[in-house]
Design a protein around this motif. Structure first.
Motif, PDB file in Angstrom:
ATOM      1  N   LYS A   1      -4.407   4.314  -0.887  1.00  0.00           N
ATOM      2  CA  LYS A   1      -3.491   3.476  -1.674  1.00  0.00           C
ATOM      3  C   LYS A   1      -3.098   4.117  -2.993  1.00  0.00           C
ATOM      4  O   LYS A   1      -1.942   4.030  -3.410  1.00  0.00           O
ATOM      5  N   ASP A   2      -4.061   4.753  -3.684  1.00  0.00           N
ATOM      6  CA  ASP A   2      -3.748   5.339  -4.988  1.00  0.00           C
ATOM      7  C   ASP A   2      -2.660   6.395  -4.880  1.00  0.00           C
ATOM      8  O   ASP A   2      -1.742   6.442  -5.704  1.00  0.00           O
TER       9      ASP A   2
ATOM     10  N   LEU B   1       6.938   4.330   5.281  1.00  0.00           N
ATOM     11  CA  LEU B   1       6.465   5.534   4.607  1.00  0.00           C
ATOM     12  C   LEU B   1       5.209   5.239   3.791  1.00  0.00           C
ATOM     13  O   LEU B   1       4.244   6.012   3.806  1.00  0.00           O
ATOM     14  N   SER B   2       5.202   4.095   3.100  1.00  0.00           N
ATOM     15  CA  SER B   2       4.033   3.704   2.316  1.00  0.00           C
ATOM     16  C   SER B   2       2.808   3.545   3.205  1.00  0.00           C
ATOM     17  O   SER B   2       1.705   4.011   2.863  1.00  0.00           O
ATOM     18  N   GLU B   3       2.990   2.899   4.345  1.00  0.00           N
ATOM     19  CA  GLU B   3       1.877   2.722   5.285  1.00  0.00           C
ATOM     20  C   GLU B   3       1.349   4.068   5.767  1.00  0.00           C
ATOM     21  O   GLU B   3       0.135   4.273   5.875  1.00  0.00           O
ATOM     22  N   GLU B   4       2.252   4.995   6.052  1.00  0.00           N
ATOM     23  CA  GLU B   4       1.845   6.325   6.509  1.00  0.00           C
ATOM     24  C   GLU B   4       1.077   7.062   5.417  1.00  0.00           C
ATOM     25  O   GLU B   4       0.049   7.696   5.685  1.00  0.00           O
ATOM     26  N   MET B   5       1.564   6.984   4.174  1.00  0.00           N
ATOM     27  CA  MET B   5       0.880   7.655   3.069  1.00  0.00           C
ATOM     28  C   MET B   5      -0.503   7.053   2.843  1.00  0.00           C
ATOM     29  O   MET B   5      -1.470   7.784   2.595  1.00  0.00           O
TER      30      MET B   5
ATOM     31  N   ALA C   1       2.818   8.071  -5.776  1.00  0.00           N
ATOM     32  CA  ALA C   1       4.027   8.744  -5.297  1.00  0.00           C
ATOM     33  C   ALA C   1       5.257   7.864  -5.502  1.00  0.00           C
ATOM     34  O   ALA C   1       6.320   8.342  -5.931  1.00  0.00           O
ATOM     35  N   LEU C   2       5.122   6.574  -5.206  1.00  0.00           N
ATOM     36  CA  LEU C   2       6.262   5.666  -5.375  1.00  0.00           C
ATOM     37  C   LEU C   2       6.621   5.479  -6.849  1.00  0.00           C
ATOM     38  O   LEU C   2       7.806   5.454  -7.221  1.00  0.00           O
TER      39      LEU C   2
END
Length: 59
Positions: free
Chosen positions: A33-34, A23-27, A39-40
């Motif tokens: 990155k920011d 999910l992080s990679e998709e976002m 979001a996390l």
């Protein structure tokens, strides 16, 4: 029995970490990155504040 439970817990946690990573990679790919980090962190803040508490069994 406890060793079996620990293995099950580890497997489950590993699967969640894999989902978070994907999910992080998709976002990051879509919004950078920011946004992904924000979001996390926001999700962690909501958990800490008790805003997110789905029905679950205690560990």
């Amino acid at each position: 029995m406890q060793a079996e439970q620990r293995t099950t817990d580890d497997t489950s946690k590993d699967a969640f970490f894999e989902r978070i990573a994907k999910l992080s990679e998709e976002m990051i790919a879509v919004h950078g990155k920011d946004f992904s980090m924000g979001a996390l962190v926001l999700g962690a803040r909501w958990i800490a504040e008790g805003r997110v508490e789905p029905d679950r069994k205690d560990n």
